[in-house]
Enzyme design. Structure first.
Site, PDB file in Angstrom:
ATOM      1  N   ARG A 148       1.430  -1.058  -0.158  1.00  0.00           N
ATOM      2  CA  ARG A 148      -0.034  -0.002  -0.213  1.00  0.00           C
ATOM      3  C   ARG A 148       1.024   1.561  -0.487  1.00  0.00           C
ATOM      4  N   GLU A 193     -10.803 -20.948  29.183  1.00  0.00           N
ATOM      5  CA  GLU A 193      -9.972 -20.949  29.169  1.00  0.00           C
ATOM      6  C   GLU A 193      -9.149 -20.474  30.774  1.00  0.00           C
ATOM      7  N   GLY A 237      -9.255   2.013   5.719  1.00  0.00           N
ATOM      8  CA  GLY A 237     -11.020   1.579   5.781  1.00  0.00           C
ATOM      9  C   GLY A 237     -11.284   0.314   5.482  1.00  0.00           C
ATOM     10  N   GLN A 255      -8.293 -11.901  34.260  1.00  0.00           N
ATOM     11  CA  GLN A 255      -8.247 -11.741  35.331  1.00  0.00           C
ATOM     12  C   GLN A 255      -7.830 -12.713  36.709  1.00  0.00           C
ATOM     13  N   HIS A 262       7.029   5.435   6.191  1.00  0.00           N
ATOM     14  CA  HIS A 262       6.497   5.399   7.043  1.00  0.00           C
ATOM     15  C   HIS A 262       6.903   4.864   8.817  1.00  0.00           C
TER      16      HIS A 262
HETATM   17  O1  CS8 Z   1     -11.718 -21.857  39.452  1.00  0.00           O
HETATM   18  C1  CS8 Z   1     -10.423 -21.060  39.655  1.00  0.00           C
HETATM   19  C2  CS8 Z   1     -10.006 -21.644  38.033  1.00  0.00           C
HETATM   20  O2  CS8 Z   1      -8.741 -21.580  37.525  1.00  0.00           O
HETATM   21  N1  CS8 Z   1     -10.960 -20.325  37.256  1.00  0.00           N
HETATM   22  C3  CS8 Z   1     -10.773 -20.151  35.859  1.00  0.00           C
HETATM   23  C4  CS8 Z   1     -11.722 -21.874  35.270  1.00  0.00           C
HETATM   24  C5  CS8 Z   1     -11.494 -21.273  33.643  1.00  0.00           C
HETATM   25  O3  CS8 Z   1      -9.778 -21.569  33.506  1.00  0.00           O
HETATM   26  N2  CS8 Z   1     -12.248 -22.569  33.264  1.00  0.00           N
HETATM   27  C6  CS8 Z   1     -12.150 -22.671  31.924  1.00  0.00           C
HETATM   28  C7  CS8 Z   1     -13.496 -23.785  31.618  1.00  0.00           C
HETATM   29  S1  CS8 Z   1     -12.633 -24.501  30.080  1.00  0.00           S
HETATM   30  C8  CS8 Z   1     -12.834 -23.281  28.444  1.00  0.00           C
HETATM   31  O4  CS8 Z   1     -13.626 -21.914  28.383  1.00  0.00           O
HETATM   32  C9  CS8 Z   1     -12.966 -24.435  27.354  1.00  0.00           C
HETATM   33  S2  CS8 Z   1     -12.458 -23.276  25.761  1.00  0.00           S
HETATM   34  C10 CS8 Z   1     -13.134 -23.669  24.347  1.00  0.00           C
HETATM   35  C11 CS8 Z   1     -11.515 -24.803  24.248  1.00  0.00           C
HETATM   36  C12 CS8 Z   1      -9.953 -23.920  23.886  1.00  0.00           C
HETATM   37  C13 CS8 Z   1      -9.861 -24.946  22.919  1.00  0.00           C
HETATM   38  C14 CS8 Z   1      -8.722 -25.597  24.283  1.00  0.00           C
HETATM   39  C15 CS8 Z   1      -9.852 -20.939  39.931  1.00  0.00           C
HETATM   40  C16 CS8 Z   1     -10.803 -19.179  40.835  1.00  0.00           C
HETATM   41  C17 CS8 Z   1      -7.954 -20.756  40.174  1.00  0.00           C
HETATM   42  C18 CS8 Z   1      -9.814 -21.644  41.239  1.00  0.00           C
HETATM   43  O5  CS8 Z   1      -9.799 -20.867  42.789  1.00  0.00           O
HETATM   44  P1  CS8 Z   1     -10.080 -21.569  44.017  1.00  0.00           P
HETATM   45  O6  CS8 Z   1     -11.451 -22.078  44.221  1.00  0.00           O
HETATM   46  O7  CS8 Z   1      -9.757 -20.284  45.543  1.00  0.00           O
HETATM   47  O8  CS8 Z   1      -9.341 -22.733  44.009  1.00  0.00           O
HETATM   48  P2  CS8 Z   1      -7.834 -23.027  45.073  1.00  0.00           P
HETATM   49  O9  CS8 Z   1      -7.743 -23.228  46.486  1.00  0.00           O
HETATM   50  O10 CS8 Z   1      -6.846 -22.017  44.133  1.00  0.00           O
HETATM   51  O11 CS8 Z   1      -8.151 -23.978  44.663  1.00  0.00           O
HETATM   52  C19 CS8 Z   1      -8.243 -25.338  45.202  1.00  0.00           C
HETATM   53  C20 CS8 Z   1      -7.577 -27.162  45.754  1.00  0.00           C
HETATM   54  O12 CS8 Z   1      -6.948 -27.301  44.349  1.00  0.00           O
HETATM   55  C21 CS8 Z   1      -5.140 -27.334  44.822  1.00  0.00           C
HETATM   56  N3  CS8 Z   1      -5.320 -27.278  42.924  1.00  0.00           N
HETATM   57  C22 CS8 Z   1      -5.110 -26.113  42.365  1.00  0.00           C
HETATM   58  N4  CS8 Z   1      -4.965 -25.629  40.891  1.00  0.00           N
HETATM   59  C23 CS8 Z   1      -3.976 -26.879  41.423  1.00  0.00           C
HETATM   60  C24 CS8 Z   1      -3.608 -26.805  39.875  1.00  0.00           C
HETATM   61  N5  CS8 Z   1      -2.702 -28.028  39.983  1.00  0.00           N
HETATM   62  C25 CS8 Z   1      -3.528 -29.232  41.577  1.00  0.00           C
HETATM   63  N6  CS8 Z   1      -3.792 -28.741  42.206  1.00  0.00           N
HETATM   64  C26 CS8 Z   1      -4.637 -26.928  41.898  1.00  0.00           C
HETATM   65  N7  CS8 Z   1      -3.054 -26.463  38.444  1.00  0.00           N
HETATM   66  C27 CS8 Z   1      -5.455 -25.818  45.474  1.00  0.00           C
HETATM   67  O13 CS8 Z   1      -4.073 -26.906  45.759  1.00  0.00           O
HETATM   68  C28 CS8 Z   1      -6.384 -26.535  46.487  1.00  0.00           C
HETATM   69  O14 CS8 Z   1      -6.000 -27.393  47.034  1.00  0.00           O
HETATM   70  P3  CS8 Z   1      -5.976 -27.597  48.923  1.00  0.00           P
HETATM   71  O15 CS8 Z   1      -5.255 -29.975  48.529  1.00  0.00           O
HETATM   72  O16 CS8 Z   1      -7.553 -27.639  49.577  1.00  0.00           O
HETATM   73  O17 CS8 Z   1      -5.226 -26.828  49.075  1.00  0.00           O
HETATM   74  P1  FAD Z   2     -17.573 -14.529  35.411  1.00  0.00           P
HETATM   75  O1  FAD Z   2     -17.087 -15.579  36.001  1.00  0.00           O
HETATM   76  O2  FAD Z   2     -19.270 -13.943  36.043  1.00  0.00           O
HETATM   77  O3  FAD Z   2     -16.534 -13.829  34.844  1.00  0.00           O
HETATM   78  C1  FAD Z   2     -17.340 -12.322  35.041  1.00  0.00           C
HETATM   79  C2  FAD Z   2     -16.080 -11.393  35.232  1.00  0.00           C
HETATM   80  O4  FAD Z   2     -15.668 -11.122  36.398  1.00  0.00           O
HETATM   81  C3  FAD Z   2     -14.202 -11.248  34.112  1.00  0.00           C
HETATM   82  O5  FAD Z   2     -14.243 -10.608  33.751  1.00  0.00           O
HETATM   83  C4  FAD Z   2     -13.982 -12.334  35.079  1.00  0.00           C
HETATM   84  O6  FAD Z   2     -12.506 -11.745  34.800  1.00  0.00           O
HETATM   85  C5  FAD Z   2     -14.377 -11.031  36.360  1.00  0.00           C
HETATM   86  N1  FAD Z   2     -14.075 -11.802  37.175  1.00  0.00           N
HETATM   87  C6  FAD Z   2     -14.256 -12.933  38.334  1.00  0.00           C
HETATM   88  N2  FAD Z   2     -14.291 -13.472  39.536  1.00  0.00           N
HETATM   89  C7  FAD Z   2     -13.388 -12.190  39.769  1.00  0.00           C
HETATM   90  C8  FAD Z   2     -12.572 -12.523  40.694  1.00  0.00           C
HETATM   91  N3  FAD Z   2     -12.211 -13.597  41.467  1.00  0.00           N
HETATM   92  N4  FAD Z   2     -11.620 -11.642  40.580  1.00  0.00           N
HETATM   93  C9  FAD Z   2     -11.128 -10.695  39.481  1.00  0.00           C
HETATM   94  N5  FAD Z   2     -12.464 -10.254  38.069  1.00  0.00           N
HETATM   95  C10 FAD Z   2     -13.080 -11.246  39.049  1.00  0.00           C
HETATM   96  N6  FAD Z   2     -16.376 -23.341  29.669  1.00  0.00           N
HETATM   97  C11 FAD Z   2     -16.629 -25.070  29.168  1.00  0.00           C
HETATM   98  O7  FAD Z   2     -16.601 -25.142  30.719  1.00  0.00           O
HETATM   99  N7  FAD Z   2     -16.113 -25.981  28.570  1.00  0.00           N
HETATM  100  C12 FAD Z   2     -15.990 -25.057  27.324  1.00  0.00           C
HETATM  101  O8  FAD Z   2     -15.563 -26.093  26.531  1.00  0.00           O
HETATM  102  C13 FAD Z   2     -15.948 -23.763  26.788  1.00  0.00           C
HETATM  103  N8  FAD Z   2     -16.296 -22.749  25.686  1.00  0.00           N
HETATM  104  C14 FAD Z   2     -16.172 -21.490  25.651  1.00  0.00           C
HETATM  105  C15 FAD Z   2     -16.142 -20.838  24.552  1.00  0.00           C
HETATM  106  C16 FAD Z   2     -16.910 -20.006  24.997  1.00  0.00           C
HETATM  107  C17 FAD Z   2     -17.201 -19.161  22.965  1.00  0.00           C
HETATM  108  C18 FAD Z   2     -17.409 -19.261  25.503  1.00  0.00           C
HETATM  109  C19 FAD Z   2     -17.583 -17.465  25.252  1.00  0.00           C
HETATM  110  C20 FAD Z   2     -16.735 -19.504  26.694  1.00  0.00           C
HETATM  111  C21 FAD Z   2     -16.761 -21.063  26.811  1.00  0.00           C
HETATM  112  N9  FAD Z   2     -16.352 -21.376  27.989  1.00  0.00           N
HETATM  113  C22 FAD Z   2     -15.822 -22.814  28.542  1.00  0.00           C
HETATM  114  C23 FAD Z   2     -16.960 -20.798  29.720  1.00  0.00           C
HETATM  115  C24 FAD Z   2     -15.603 -19.992  29.840  1.00  0.00           C
HETATM  116  O9  FAD Z   2     -14.457 -20.632  30.459  1.00  0.00           O
HETATM  117  C25 FAD Z   2     -15.802 -18.830  30.625  1.00  0.00           C
HETATM  118  O10 FAD Z   2     -16.938 -18.206  30.458  1.00  0.00           O
HETATM  119  C26 FAD Z   2     -15.080 -18.123  31.502  1.00  0.00           C
HETATM  120  O11 FAD Z   2     -14.073 -18.631  32.450  1.00  0.00           O
HETATM  121  C27 FAD Z   2     -15.506 -17.257  31.998  1.00  0.00           C
HETATM  122  O12 FAD Z   2     -16.078 -16.779  33.081  1.00  0.00           O
HETATM  123  P2  FAD Z   2     -17.976 -16.384  33.129  1.00  0.00           P
HETATM  124  O13 FAD Z   2     -18.391 -16.038  31.709  1.00  0.00           O
HETATM  125  O14 FAD Z   2     -18.982 -17.350  34.400  1.00  0.00           O
HETATM  126  O15 FAD Z   2     -17.738 -14.642  33.568  1.00  0.00           O
END
Ligand code: CS8
Ligand code: FAD
Length: 392
Positions: free
Chosen positions: A277, A372, A349, A376, A287
């Site tokens: 471009r 995943e 654009g 936050q 640029h």
């Molecule tokens: O709830 C946890 C978290 O990670 N939240 C985020 C949820 C998330 O990632 N969801 C994704 C869903 S799947 C998806 O989105 C698919 S997308 C589409 C497909 C894409 C292609 C692949 C948290 C917030 C981090 C947990 O918080 P808490 O509730 O405060 O729990 P903790 O006190 O941290 O932990 C409780 C106990 O678990 C143990 N623990 C924690 N992490 C680990 C790991 N390995 C082993 N054990 C773990 N990583 C922790 O040690 C605690 O154990 P205790 O024995 O009680 O001490």
């Molecule tokens: P919430 O947990 O309600 O969070 C709302 C907002 O608050 C976010 O900005 C979050 O960062 C913030 N927040 C929440 N708690 C805290 C905290 N303690 N401190 C600071 N900030 C905080 N899930 C599956 O299990 N399997 C799947 O295959 C899967 N695929 C997905 C595909 C798509 C296209 C989408 C959109 C989602 C998918 N998910 C799946 C779910 C996904 O993992 C969740 O949407 C994500 O983990 C966030 O959860 P929530 O939407 O309930 O948001």
């Protein structure tokens, strides 16, 4: 592409082995031939990309984590990351559909009995099937410990009731991994199950229409008195939460690798456009304001890839990688969003128009900061690990 190709020379190396290069090259060729040409069409039609998934299965690019014992390739997390980046370069919607299989399979690999692995992982390698990982619910996404779906023991069966939300691959899944409450409130009351997709009592919601990654299939899934044999529980009652977290240690590096694939695509599209471009009598890459945007995109892409590789390598080395996996996820997802935004800016654009490739990247990028575990939540995990990594 910027990957170093030299063989490892010493304890610190960004080189790949011949086998790793072969895996990456296979995925790169597959992407150029099977994903890039159809990505825009699938984005528009929002159809599930079955033909691409079947071709990926044939090429050995589906179910790459499954151990050799169950018919899989048994690839390392780093090798799977190389594949994820390449597939995502073509279309992150297609890549998400493919990698959601890896996500559903990971709990079985982490905690399944030999019989469960044989039954459910074995069939995935024999024919092109997909599966889904059901953790998130309408009222609990980030807060996994507070999910409400219940499993009750009745004789030698478990009976599951509850609703899952935003489940990738749900509309086509042969089986589901389901996290459900079998005990008291909190993380220790959760257990993981494998549930056959054709079980009586499963109903699927409509395909959700999302901002990006539109060919990926995301749905609500409701379980109403779904009967599951006793042996389909993974591990013991109460193990479910830790299984789910251990899974993320494997899959967050791979989701981050996919974000790098999108960042690399945005960078390459933007460089090409900026070379062609012309304004004010010269290509816009001349640029400085444009060239510096490209420089920032290159810096962030390389930094993200390095962190993804470190998080994958740490896991493969048998060490705890949670800290690095969350760092990789945070940096790579932000970079994907920023690179896609800058690519649109550089296209002017044309960047806003569906005839050009970067508006799709812009829409596709945002989900990386959400699924995943949101950015936050990744920062929460990183900060909670600081004292362990840097003891007082
Ligand atoms: O709830 C946890 C978290 O990670 N939240 C985020 C949820 C998330 O990632 N969801 C994704 C869903 S799947 C998806 O989105 C698919 S997308 C589409 C497909 C894409 C292609 C692949 C948290 C917030 C981090 C947990 O918080 P808490 O509730 O405060 O729990 P903790 O006190 O941290 O932990 C409780 C106990 O678990 C143990 N623990 C924690 N992490 C680990 C790991 N390995 C082993 N054990 C773990 N990583 C922790 O040690 C605690 O154990 P205790 O024995 O009680 O001490
Ligand atoms: P919430 O947990 O309600 O969070 C709302 C907002 O608050 C976010 O900005 C979050 O960062 C913030 N927040 C929440 N708690 C805290 C905290 N303690 N401190 C600071 N900030 C905080 N899930 C599956 O299990 N399997 C799947 O295959 C899967 N695929 C997905 C595909 C798509 C296209 C989408 C959109 C989602 C998918 N998910 C799946 C779910 C996904 O993992 C969740 O949407 C994500 O983990 C966030 O959860 P929530 O939407 O309930 O948001």
């Amino acid at each position: 592409r910027s990957l170093a190709t030299a063989a490892p020379q010493g304890p610190v190396s960004f080189g790949l082995t011949d086998d790793q290069e072969a895996v990456r090259d296979l995925a790169r060729r597959f992407t150029r031939e099977n994903i890039v040409p159809v990505a825009a069409q699938y984005d528009r039609s929002m159809e599930y990309p079955w033909p691409v998934i079947k071709a990926a299965h044939g090429a050995g690019l589906l179910n790459t984590h499954v151990p050799e014992k169950y018919g899989g390739a048994g690839l390392s997390v780093l090798e799977c990351a190389l594949i994820s980046e390449e597939l995502a370069y073509g279309c992150t919607g297609v890549q998400t559909a493919i990698e959601a299989n890896g996500l559903a399979e990971a709990p079985l690999i982490v905690a399944g009995s030999d019989a469960i692995k044989q039954k459910y992982l074995g069939r995935m390698t024999e024919e092109p099937l997909v599966s889904a990982y059901c953790v998130t619910e309408p009222s609990a996404g980030s807060d996994v410990a507070n999910i409400r779906t219940r499993a009750e023991k009745k004789g030698d069966k478990w009976v599951i009731n509850g609703t899952k939300m935003w489940i990738t691959n749900a509309g086509h899944a042969n089986w589901f991994f389901v996290l459900a409450r079998t005990g008291d409130a909190g993380a220790k009351g959760l257990s993981g199950f494998v549930v056959d997709g054709d079980s009586v009592g499963i109903s699927l919601g409509k395909k959700e229409i999302n901002m990006g990654q539109r060919c990926s299939d995301t749905r609500m899934v409701t379980f109403e008195d779904v009967v599951v044999p006793e042996e389909n529980m993974l591990g013991s009652p109460g193990d479910g939460f830790k299984i789910a977290m251990k899974v993320f240690d494997i899959t967050r590096p791979l989701v981050s690798a996919a974000a790098v694939g999108l960042s690399q695509r945005a960078l390459e599209e933007a460089v090409k456009y900026a070379q062609e471009r012309k304004t004010m009598g010269t290509a816009i890459i001349n640029h400085q304001a444009v060239a510096f945007m490209l420089a920032d995109m290159a810096i962030q892409t390389e930094a993200s890839r390095a962190l993804v590789w470190k998080s994958a390598w740490t896991k493969d080395a048998g060490e705890k990688n949670t800290f690095y996996a969350s760092m990789a996820k945070t940096l790579a997802s932000r970079t994907a969003v920023e690179n896609a935004n800058l690519a649109v800016q550089i296209f002017g654009g044309a960047g806003f128009n569906t005839e050009y490739p970067v508006e799709k990247l812009f829409r596709d990028s945002k989900i990386f900061e959400l699924y995943e575990g949101t950015s936050q939540i990744q920062r929460m995990i990183i900060s909670r690990n600081l004292s362990q990594v840097y003891p007082p």
